[in-house]
Write a protein that holds these residues in place. Structure first.
Motif, short mmCIF file in Angstrom:
data_model
loop_
_atom_site.label_atom_id
_atom_site.label_comp_id
_atom_site.label_asym_id
_atom_site.label_seq_id
_atom_site.Cartn_x
_atom_site.Cartn_y
_atom_site.Cartn_z
N ALA A 74 52.40 27.64 33.26
CA ALA A 74 53.03 28.09 34.50
C ALA A 74 53.66 29.46 34.32
N GLN A 75 54.34 29.66 33.21
CA GLN A 75 54.97 30.96 32.95
C GLN A 75 53.94 32.07 32.88
N LEU A 76 52.85 31.81 32.15
CA LEU A 76 51.80 32.83 32.02
C LEU A 76 51.21 33.18 33.37
N ARG A 77 50.93 32.15 34.17
CA ARG A 77 50.33 32.42 35.48
C ARG A 77 51.27 33.22 36.37
N ARG A 78 52.54 32.91 36.27
CA ARG A 78 53.52 33.69 37.02
C ARG A 78 53.45 35.16 36.61
N GLN A 79 53.41 35.41 35.32
CA GLN A 79 53.33 36.79 34.83
C GLN A 79 52.08 37.49 35.33
N GLY A 139 45.87 39.45 22.02
CA GLY A 139 46.54 38.95 23.22
C GLY A 139 45.68 37.93 23.95
N LEU A 140 44.39 38.22 24.05
CA LEU A 140 43.51 37.28 24.75
C LEU A 140 43.37 35.97 24.01
N VAL A 141 43.30 36.04 22.69
CA VAL A 141 43.19 34.80 21.91
C VAL A 141 44.39 33.90 22.19
N ARG A 142 45.59 34.49 22.23
CA ARG A 142 46.78 33.69 22.48
C ARG A 142 46.79 33.15 23.91
N GLN A 143 46.39 34.00 24.86
CA GLN A 143 46.38 33.55 26.25
C GLN A 143 45.37 32.44 26.47
N ARG A 144 44.28 32.48 25.75
CA ARG A 144 43.25 31.47 25.95
C ARG A 144 43.76 30.09 25.56
N PRO A 168 42.94 28.31 29.24
CA PRO A 168 41.54 28.59 28.87
C PRO A 168 40.66 28.95 30.07
N ASP A 169 40.95 28.34 31.22
CA ASP A 169 40.09 28.56 32.38
C ASP A 169 40.15 30.01 32.86
N ARG A 170 41.27 30.67 32.61
CA ARG A 170 41.41 32.03 33.14
C ARG A 170 41.11 33.10 32.11
N VAL A 171 40.71 32.69 30.92
CA VAL A 171 40.32 33.66 29.90
C VAL A 171 38.92 33.32 29.42
N SER A 172 37.94 33.80 30.15
CA SER A 172 36.56 33.46 29.82
C SER A 172 36.16 34.10 28.50
N GLY A 173 35.07 33.59 27.95
CA GLY A 173 34.60 34.11 26.67
C GLY A 173 34.13 35.55 26.75
N VAL A 200 36.53 44.89 41.88
CA VAL A 200 36.82 44.42 40.54
C VAL A 200 37.90 43.35 40.64
N PRO A 201 37.68 42.22 40.00
CA PRO A 201 38.63 41.12 40.12
C PRO A 201 39.96 41.48 39.48
N ALA A 202 40.99 41.54 40.31
CA ALA A 202 42.31 41.97 39.83
C ALA A 202 42.86 41.00 38.79
N ALA A 203 42.52 39.72 38.89
CA ALA A 203 43.05 38.74 37.94
C ALA A 203 42.59 39.06 36.53
N GLU A 204 41.32 39.45 36.41
CA GLU A 204 40.81 39.76 35.08
C GLU A 204 41.49 41.01 34.51
#
Lengths: 216, 216
Positions: A134-139, B175-180, B184-189, A160-164
DNA sequence: GTCTATACGGCGATAGAC
DNA sequence: GTCTATCGCCGTATAGAC
């Protein structure tokens, strides 16, 4: 009418207020001690003493060391935000972005260690992972808002997808913050801004559009 | 000539070899336990048992829990590298880069936690920071080699400092490794590859040169 | 070289006084 | 509501048998 003698009508703090104040002081102390010693390495005795209370007071306010830690980690997230809007009115959106993240990192040097500590805790105790998610998504959501505003003003088309992009910017930032603690000389203060600019430059190029390069 | 009776001439393992083998097994066990429980949370008893030995055997090979941990963290770094050259002969340099870093992250899921653990340890025990700095520089240097080779082949002029780019790429990856692990759903491979491509695209644009966009 | 047994200290948590 | 005193456990590290 109803209170004879010298009993003060309005004590400065009611009992409930006093307890709440003690809780806050314990939470502040726990923040420092957990950051400095880690979750497993910190002792409730040091936390209590650091807050100016006894072990008994701590256990009168929190069920266990673990619950104190978890409450701390979910309580602290409320402390910032809402400076986003003001910061966006400034000039270069990238500078604003850099300033925003830099500020959150410098506000409390212990915060980075505490975040790493909570990441490890959640990896090892999956039942706590939801709070971290939840914290990460908020950020990321906050960054999405800033980034889409910035790219709109800057001319990058919204395909370009802003989320990515937000995920990448946050990852880069967090990675740099950790690297800076290891090798400060090789991670200058401006490197993050440089990285964001390069990333956005690549975005514009990939969109097949030659927008204005923006100020620099 | 020199050995009468039934004493075996060549025991399978000399005493020194046996001890070295025990050391290795203890180090492997320590890797697992430290990664799973953290430095402070791990007990030497669990490490010894997990290796199939007793506490006494552990202390016969290592001076203390701390020295075991430090030796572990400096021993493990030797384990990879040298697959860099082979991987570079492949097609897209970005794909090669992604594959290289992905492989180092997937080889052992515990490794990411162990790195975070060592980062926290070094932040709290500055005398251990030198070892971590050396490891980081080694990583960045390896990336510099790959990246400059890639950009040369790709047409990006060499006036961009490869060290800064390598630092950014590594930061983004870590950073991506930790976020995944968190979401996981929001950090695709493929997000990391996407990020690197955008970053390199911005590099080319910033260099004021329109080189060939490369394969994709 | 490794094991068993143990010394010794510190920790989380609780009970009861005030 | 908070403090003091203490319980019980588990931790690191050591000593001596084999």
């Amino acid at each position: 009418m109803n209170d004879p003698g010298d009993v003060p009508r309005q004590p400065r703090l009611t009992r409930a207020e006093a307890k709440a104040r003690t809780r806050e002081q314990l939470l502040d102390a726990a923040t420092r001690v957990f950051a400095r010693k880690g979750y497993a390495g910190a002792s409730v005795e040091e936390i209590a003493e650091s807050a100016g209370y006894s072990i008994g007071a701590l256990y009168s306010n929190f069920a266990s060391k673990e619950q104190l830690f978890l409450e701390l980690m979910s309580a602290r997230r409320e402390r910032r935000v809402n400076e986003v809007a003001s910061i966006l009115h400034a000039g270069d959106p990238v500078d604003a972005l850099v300033a925003l993240l830099d500020r959150s990192a410098e506000r409390d040097p212990d915060l980075v260690a505490l975040r790493a500590e909570f990441w490890l805790y959640a990896v090892r105790n999956p039942e706590a992972m939801d709070a971290l998610t939840a914290q990460l998504r908020r950020q990321v959501d906050a960054l999405i808002g800033i980034i889409s505003a910035a790219t709109e003003r800057w001319g990058t088309p919204p395909d370009v997808p802003a989320a990515e992009v937000a995920t990448l910017v946050l990852a880069m930032f967090q990675g740099l913050v950790r690297q800076r603690r290891i090798d400060p000389d090789r991670v200058s203060g401006e490197l993050f801004g440089q990285g964001v600019r390069w990333l956005f430059g690549g975005l514009r190029a990939a969109s097949g559009q030659q927008a204005s390069p923006g100020p620099e």
